[in-house]
Scaffold this active site. Sequence first.
Site, mmCIF file in Angstrom:
data_model
loop_
_atom_site.group_PDB
_atom_site.id
_atom_site.type_symbol
_atom_site.label_atom_id
_atom_site.label_comp_id
_atom_site.label_asym_id
_atom_site.label_seq_id
_atom_site.Cartn_x
_atom_site.Cartn_y
_atom_site.Cartn_z
ATOM 1 N N ASP A 188 0.855 -1.196 0.000
ATOM 2 C CA ASP A 188 0.000 0.000 0.000
ATOM 3 C C ASP A 188 0.890 1.244 0.000
ATOM 4 O O ASP A 188 1.870 1.320 0.743
ATOM 5 C CB ASP A 188 -0.924 -0.004 1.217
ATOM 6 C CG ASP A 188 -2.138 0.897 1.005
ATOM 7 O OD1 ASP A 188 -1.963 2.043 0.518
ATOM 8 O OD2 ASP A 188 -3.263 0.465 1.323
ATOM 9 N N ASP B 297 -9.782 -3.311 6.207
ATOM 10 C CA ASP B 297 -9.277 -2.082 5.597
ATOM 11 C C ASP B 297 -9.460 -2.179 4.072
ATOM 12 O O ASP B 297 -9.674 -3.257 3.521
ATOM 13 C CB ASP B 297 -7.806 -1.896 5.977
ATOM 14 C CG ASP B 297 -7.323 -0.463 5.779
ATOM 15 O OD1 ASP B 297 -8.154 0.467 5.873
ATOM 16 O OD2 ASP B 297 -6.124 -0.281 5.528
ATOM 17 N N HIS C 118 1.834 8.076 5.928
ATOM 18 C CA HIS C 118 0.863 9.082 6.413
ATOM 19 C C HIS C 118 1.383 9.757 7.681
ATOM 20 O O HIS C 118 1.168 10.943 7.902
ATOM 21 C CB HIS C 118 -0.494 8.434 6.717
ATOM 22 C CG HIS C 118 -1.336 8.160 5.511
ATOM 23 N ND1 HIS C 118 -1.746 9.158 4.661
ATOM 24 C CD2 HIS C 118 -1.842 7.020 5.015
ATOM 25 C CE1 HIS C 118 -2.471 8.632 3.682
ATOM 26 N NE2 HIS C 118 -2.543 7.327 3.873
ATOM 27 N N ASP D 155 -0.618 0.446 -4.769
ATOM 28 C CA ASP D 155 -1.979 0.839 -5.164
ATOM 29 C C ASP D 155 -2.037 2.314 -5.575
ATOM 30 O O ASP D 155 -2.856 2.695 -6.397
ATOM 31 C CB ASP D 155 -3.009 0.502 -4.072
ATOM 32 C CG ASP D 155 -2.707 1.149 -2.732
ATOM 33 O OD1 ASP D 155 -1.614 1.739 -2.557
ATOM 34 O OD2 ASP D 155 -3.576 1.067 -1.831
ATOM 35 N N HIS D 156 -1.155 3.125 -5.020
ATOM 36 C CA HIS D 156 -1.099 4.550 -5.376
ATOM 37 C C HIS D 156 0.227 5.089 -4.860
ATOM 38 O O HIS D 156 0.861 4.480 -3.989
ATOM 39 C CB HIS D 156 -2.266 5.327 -4.746
ATOM 40 C CG HIS D 156 -2.371 5.111 -3.267
ATOM 41 N ND1 HIS D 156 -1.459 5.651 -2.376
ATOM 42 C CD2 HIS D 156 -3.221 4.361 -2.514
ATOM 43 C CE1 HIS D 156 -1.777 5.252 -1.157
ATOM 44 N NE2 HIS D 156 -2.836 4.463 -1.207
ATOM 45 N N THR E 51 -7.871 -2.227 1.159
ATOM 46 C CA THR E 51 -7.228 -3.117 0.181
ATOM 47 C C THR E 51 -7.725 -4.559 0.297
ATOM 48 O O THR E 51 -8.189 -5.123 -0.708
ATOM 49 C CB THR E 51 -5.694 -3.032 0.316
ATOM 50 O OG1 THR E 51 -5.315 -1.653 0.396
ATOM 51 C CG2 THR E 51 -5.006 -3.683 -0.863
ATOM 52 N N SER F 255 -7.075 4.122 -1.234
ATOM 53 C CA SER F 255 -6.855 2.687 -1.453
ATOM 54 C C SER F 255 -8.121 1.922 -1.808
ATOM 55 O O SER F 255 -8.032 0.760 -2.217
ATOM 56 C CB SER F 255 -6.222 2.069 -0.206
ATOM 57 O OG SER F 255 -4.942 2.607 0.013
ATOM 58 N N ARG G 191 -15.737 2.804 2.744
ATOM 59 C CA ARG G 191 -14.756 1.891 3.325
ATOM 60 C C ARG G 191 -14.746 1.903 4.846
ATOM 61 O O ARG G 191 -14.207 0.992 5.481
ATOM 62 C CB ARG G 191 -13.354 2.235 2.804
ATOM 63 C CG ARG G 191 -12.918 3.645 3.139
ATOM 64 C CD ARG G 191 -11.542 3.978 2.594
ATOM 65 N NE ARG G 191 -10.486 3.368 3.396
ATOM 66 C CZ ARG G 191 -9.181 3.521 3.162
ATOM 67 N NH1 ARG G 191 -8.776 4.249 2.121
ATOM 68 N NH2 ARG G 191 -8.280 2.957 3.938
ATOM 69 N N HIS H 169 -1.613 10.980 0.000
ATOM 70 C CA HIS H 169 -1.235 10.227 -1.195
ATOM 71 C C HIS H 169 -0.868 11.221 -2.288
ATOM 72 O O HIS H 169 -1.240 12.391 -2.232
ATOM 73 C CB HIS H 169 -2.411 9.368 -1.693
ATOM 74 C CG HIS H 169 -2.901 8.377 -0.702
ATOM 75 N ND1 HIS H 169 -4.059 7.660 -0.883
ATOM 76 C CD2 HIS H 169 -2.394 7.974 0.497
ATOM 77 C CE1 HIS H 169 -4.248 6.848 0.141
ATOM 78 N NE2 HIS H 169 -3.256 7.023 0.998
ATOM 79 N N ASP I 10 2.060 2.383 3.626
ATOM 80 C CA ASP I 10 1.185 3.559 3.464
ATOM 81 C C ASP I 10 0.894 4.238 4.791
ATOM 82 O O ASP I 10 1.007 5.454 4.921
ATOM 83 C CB ASP I 10 -0.127 3.096 2.815
ATOM 84 C CG ASP I 10 -1.223 4.140 2.899
ATOM 85 O OD1 ASP I 10 -1.274 5.006 2.014
ATOM 86 O OD2 ASP I 10 -2.027 4.090 3.862
ATOM 87 N N LYS I 11 0.526 3.457 5.768
ATOM 88 C CA LYS I 11 0.071 4.091 7.014
ATOM 89 C C LYS I 11 1.215 4.831 7.709
ATOM 90 O O LYS I 11 1.022 5.893 8.298
ATOM 91 C CB LYS I 11 -0.580 3.042 7.920
ATOM 92 C CG LYS I 11 -1.808 2.431 7.224
ATOM 93 C CD LYS I 11 -2.754 1.735 8.140
ATOM 94 C CE LYS I 11 -3.843 1.000 7.372
ATOM 95 N NZ LYS I 11 -4.679 1.878 6.531
ATOM 96 N N GLU J 20 -1.107 -8.206 1.192
ATOM 97 C CA GLU J 20 -0.840 -6.767 1.278
ATOM 98 C C GLU J 20 0.136 -6.417 2.398
ATOM 99 O O GLU J 20 -0.103 -6.761 3.563
ATOM 100 C CB GLU J 20 -2.142 -5.978 1.526
ATOM 101 C CG GLU J 20 -1.881 -4.471 1.501
ATOM 102 C CD GLU J 20 -2.964 -3.630 2.171
ATOM 103 O OE1 GLU J 20 -3.691 -4.163 3.020
ATOM 104 O OE2 GLU J 20 -3.046 -2.433 1.851
HETATM 105 MG MG LIG Z 1 -4.235 -0.939 2.142
HETATM 106 ZN ZN LIG Z 2 -3.106 5.794 2.611
#
Ligand SMILES: [Mg+2]
Ligand SMILES: [Zn+2]
Length: 583
Positions: free
Chosen positions: A58, A168, A341, A379-380, A170, A111, A181, A441, A337-338, A332
């Site tokens: 992610d 979550d 952030h 994913d991004h 994904t 995501s 989500r 993101h 990602d987290k 995943e």
């Molecule tokens: Mg994810």
């Molecule tokens: Zn994120």
Amino acid sequence: MLRRRKGLVAAGVLAIGGLAVGSAVYAVSPGFSDDRSAALAAAINPEKPRNVILIIGDGTDDSIITAARNYELGAAGRFALDELPFTGEMTTYGLKTGPGPKYPINYVSDSAPTASGWSTGKKTVDSRLSQGPSSALEVPGDDYETVLEKYKKLGKRTGDVSTAELTDATPAAAASHINARTCQGPELDMSSCPTAKKSAGGKGAISEQLVDNQVDVLLGGGKNRFTQNIEPQSGGGTVLNYAQTKHKYRTVEDKAGLSAITSLADGPVLGLFAPVNMTPRYKPLVATPAGKGGPDTRCETAERGNQPTLADMTDKAIKLLDNPAGFFLQVESAMVDKQEHSSDICGAIGDVLEMDNALKVAQAYQAAHPDTLIIVTGDHAHSTQIVPNGASATTDATGATGGKATTTLKTADGDPMTVAYSTQPPNDPNATPPISTSQSHTGSQIRVAASGPQAANVTGTIDQTDLFATLLGRTPSKLPSGPTTPPAAQPKPAVAVVADKTISAKSIRSRGLRISTSVAGATSVKVAITKSGRTVASKTLGRYGRTFRLKVTPKVSGTVKIVVTATGPGGRTTKTTSAVVKR
Ligand SMILES: [Mg+2]
Ligand SMILES: [Zn+2]
């Protein structure tokens, strides 16, 4: 060096036959010299895969991969994911809500629509899971069937693994359909999804849908979403109770519990190893405006208690899912990602390494089961940027030169690397009130890499939704059995020659005859002056010919011939002209 690389090529050829993991053959390590065309051609397999393993990082774009590589392996190092034979770029844009039927483009996705993109082959709006766009977040779109659901119908086993909460975005997109989500548990989380409640005729919260979809192997965090009570109309009790009684799930909560499960004969498996997200490999190191860390800073390993690693979960999932009909497994590494952030470089790069370790587990299986497609992607894109570090008037305390908040680490090279976060104002615990922000993101395309049957479909610049058909297996194309067109015959060299028409005997001895020749397609050019078939002077020229003077030492008079002979891969061409030598 050359010899070593030849050895690697041999290993790669063996890997095609499923005898060894030979990814090193594709490595473009610094200083590589051998042509890789044959190895890549041999790696192209147009057959439909029997098993498909999709590994997602992610928020894992090339920026965080590079930072993680620098830190873990050094700038010239290579992760397993760097050495996959086929690599492409993937666009990840989404849609915004609107009246439709044409929806505005969203250039920076979350995501939910990105995972929905590969899961369903269609674009949707932020926060939405495997469901189409609509006029507003609370208005559900049409449900789109996912890759996992399609494979399930085909009789394949299915698995969904994440280091985030299983509910979550994904992992949720693989096997649930919902307008928002956030609607992860039936008791506490449904405020944005009133029509999705089972009591309203919907499919329920994400946690309910995952178990109702009877995914064979569900491993990750997010126990708190499964200990929520289901609605009384559905029988009451928790989602966990419901999973166990209604769908015969066996639940495990730690590494030992997971180890004890050795087959799916007694029912599907639901592993919930943390109340919320699982613990990243490294302790957080959060960037600050003044600059965190320094040239000697290394990340510290976190205490993960009895949680399995992503590689542990991947290994177990593959062993449980392996069967003659094949399987689909999504894995995943969510915390990249987290932690981005949170402007936490250590948390993010450690979980890039965790993802790579999971890939190695998948590759070991693929080596023994070459009908397995492995795809690794994100994913991004995300917020981490590698910025300059060095003495300058504008550097901060760590030597960094830019960014709203930075962290400097010592890499595997032993040198400082600074990363910056600039998509949002920095965290500032000393401000009153303290500022705690989440980096955003970003909208760049990201890497996608693959190996195994139909892996070549990830090359070039594809869109996230194109992965849908690749994951499902495309109709095989036919490889050419040999060259499709015979190689064009090499033409003979082309030659033009001119020379002075007349020259005095004295002049040809002292200054030489002026000859101009132009040649194409030759590797060597020879010019001779002959008299009555006897060579009286000659000179070898470069491959294109030129203008020059050629002296004749023996006394000659009358007509002489100037003979130009050009030799090349297409053969030999001779052109002749003449001159008159006057007494
Ligand atoms: Mg994810
Ligand atoms: Zn994120």
